[in-house]
Scaffold this active site. Sequence first.
Site, short mmCIF file in Angstrom:
data_model
loop_
_atom_site.label_atom_id
_atom_site.label_comp_id
_atom_site.label_asym_id
_atom_site.label_seq_id
_atom_site.Cartn_x
_atom_site.Cartn_y
_atom_site.Cartn_z
CE LYS A 26 -4.31 11.52 -10.12
NZ LYS A 26 -3.27 10.47 -10.18
CE1 TYR A 74 -7.83 11.01 -9.67
CE2 TYR A 74 -8.63 12.86 -11.00
CZ TYR A 74 -7.96 11.64 -10.90
OH TYR A 74 -7.41 11.07 -12.01
CG ASP A 113 -1.81 1.20 1.34
OD1 ASP A 113 -1.62 2.17 0.57
OD2 ASP A 113 -2.72 1.19 2.19
#
Length: 261
Positions: free
Chosen positions: A163, A159, A66
């Site tokens: 990014k 998200y 992970d």
Amino acid sequence: MDLHLEQKRVLVTGGSSGLGAAIVKAFADAGARVAINYRSKPEAAAALADACRHTAAGRPITVHADIADAQAVDGMFEALDQAWGGIDVLVNNAGIDGEHALAWEADAQAWGRVIDVNLKGAFLCAHHALRRMVPQRSGVILNTTSVHETIAWSGYSAYCASKAGLTMMGRTLAQEAAPHGVRVLSLAPGAIRTPINRDVWEDPEGHADLMRKIPLGRMGEPEDIADMAVVLASHAARYMTGTTVFVDGGMTDYPDFAHGG
């Protein structure tokens, strides 16, 4: 053109499915030695490794971790050291979208998990890769970002933040590592046909909406991203660092403005 990737040591995080699997295949086909990182579904990683076993560099290895877990990342790079004695290319591909939620409705823990995987996890892997690449004065780190590093996406603030943050982190690492012969780049996909977004492209209305956003008039295929990943990591891109390459069919060209403002 000789890409100079034969026997290069390549780690692809999130490499057992979707974009990651296509990237693994492309590097294996280019003659590189590949490590497939996975967090779950070891059988998928093993099946992909078997599918690539006839390539010039032989069967890829599989490494479980992970990437949001610092100790797990430590162990993954120790395994690569034992297998290969180092690394030449890191593809920071692992990432998650998270659940759709407007900012005032979002669960803070779920929001943080997206940041942990997409940004912190990429940093942890880059940290270890650079500790090996800088002394050997060569290497490439390729971060998979998204068109959403620059295009807002309501309901997915974590998200988009991850990014955009990954891009600026990559540019900073590129600045730091360039004097040591190491390149760092970002690869930003648009709408790519993978299982993770099947509910959109299999829905007629969803597909039609996507087509309005893509000037080239089609969704991307995983191979469109994988082929560019190989080029950017190769000798062909030897004078590129600290920038983002968008592979999005023109989505960031804002097609709604094609008929006037």
